[in-house]
Write a protein that holds these residues in place. Sequence first.
Motif, short mmCIF file in Angstrom:
data_model
loop_
_atom_site.label_atom_id
_atom_site.label_comp_id
_atom_site.label_asym_id
_atom_site.label_seq_id
_atom_site.Cartn_x
_atom_site.Cartn_y
_atom_site.Cartn_z
N SER A 214 0.67 -1.17 -0.11
CA SER A 214 -0.11 -0.13 -0.11
C SER A 214 0.78 1.34 -0.04
CB SER A 214 -0.91 0.09 1.19
OG SER A 214 -0.28 0.02 2.56
N VAL A 215 2.43 1.27 0.10
CA VAL A 215 3.02 2.53 0.17
C VAL A 215 3.72 2.61 -0.92
CG1 VAL A 215 5.14 3.30 1.39
CG2 VAL A 215 3.42 1.98 2.47
N PRO A 216 3.62 3.65 -1.60
CA PRO A 216 4.24 3.82 -2.93
C PRO A 216 5.86 3.75 -3.02
CG PRO A 216 2.91 5.95 -2.48
CD PRO A 216 3.05 4.89 -1.06
N ALA B 213 12.50 4.50 1.90
CA ALA B 213 14.01 4.30 1.83
C ALA B 213 14.38 2.78 1.31
CB ALA B 213 15.14 4.70 2.72
N PHE B 214 13.22 1.85 1.42
CA PHE B 214 13.16 0.58 1.19
C PHE B 214 13.48 0.12 -0.10
CE2 PHE B 214 11.58 -3.84 0.77
CZ PHE B 214 11.84 -4.29 1.94
N GLY B 215 14.61 -0.45 -0.37
CA GLY B 215 14.72 -0.97 -1.79
C GLY B 215 13.90 -2.13 -2.25
N GLY C 226 17.29 1.15 -7.16
CA GLY C 226 17.09 1.96 -8.29
C GLY C 226 17.65 3.28 -8.54
N PRO C 227 17.80 4.02 -9.57
CA PRO C 227 18.49 5.21 -9.59
C PRO C 227 17.94 6.34 -9.03
CG PRO C 227 18.01 4.19 -12.03
CD PRO C 227 17.39 3.49 -10.64
N LEU D 298 21.02 12.59 0.87
CA LEU D 298 20.92 12.43 2.40
C LEU D 298 22.39 11.77 3.10
CD1 LEU D 298 17.56 10.78 2.77
CD2 LEU D 298 18.13 13.16 3.19
N LYS D 299 23.16 10.75 2.33
CA LYS D 299 24.10 10.29 3.10
C LYS D 299 25.29 11.46 3.15
CE LYS D 299 27.32 6.96 4.14
NZ LYS D 299 27.26 5.95 4.84
N LYS D 300 25.38 12.18 2.06
CA LYS D 300 26.20 13.40 1.82
C LYS D 300 26.04 14.43 2.99
CE LYS D 300 27.86 14.42 -1.87
NZ LYS D 300 28.10 15.06 -3.35
N LEU D 301 24.73 14.61 3.23
CA LEU D 301 24.40 15.51 4.09
C LEU D 301 24.67 15.11 5.74
CD1 LEU D 301 22.86 18.23 4.85
CD2 LEU D 301 20.73 17.05 5.16
#
Length: 162
Positions: free
Chosen positions: A60-62, A67-69, A131-132, A141-144
Amino acid sequence: MQLQRLFDEDSPPGVLAYEKSLYLDELTDEAIEVLAAHLPLMSSPMSDTPIFPLTGAYRSVPDGATAFGGSRKGGWLVNIAAAADQHDVYDAERARVRRFYEALRPHATGSGGYVNLMSNPEEELVRDTYGPEKYRRLQSLKKLWDPDNIFHRNANIRSDAV
């Protein structure tokens, strides 16, 4: 949290472990044949291959909302895990996991799997899993939040990767 605890009793601290995972859109006859051929080959009673149905609230979640792959369209998650308390048994089990994974890959959805069920994943596999678009979002986010890549002992997303 409860899902994480399901395996605590069978996986005490110090256990040698290795795992790979992949997604299947369907449990086709061909995929079931691979499962049936490889499941009996486990040599350690600590190893397992849980197969998770991806249904209900998961669907049900788009795709872009978490952040789920992996796809949110449903299907199955197969976790092929080796665990042993002796090195010789572990080495044999790790090789078995790799053979099982390679045999099941032609039936998989894409080349990625669930990142928390991957031992030492290559960067390309992590990218494929997310995915890209999602990978770029997580990379920013990782960079931040972790520009020095301190948190890297996981399915790492490198902030400096191209």
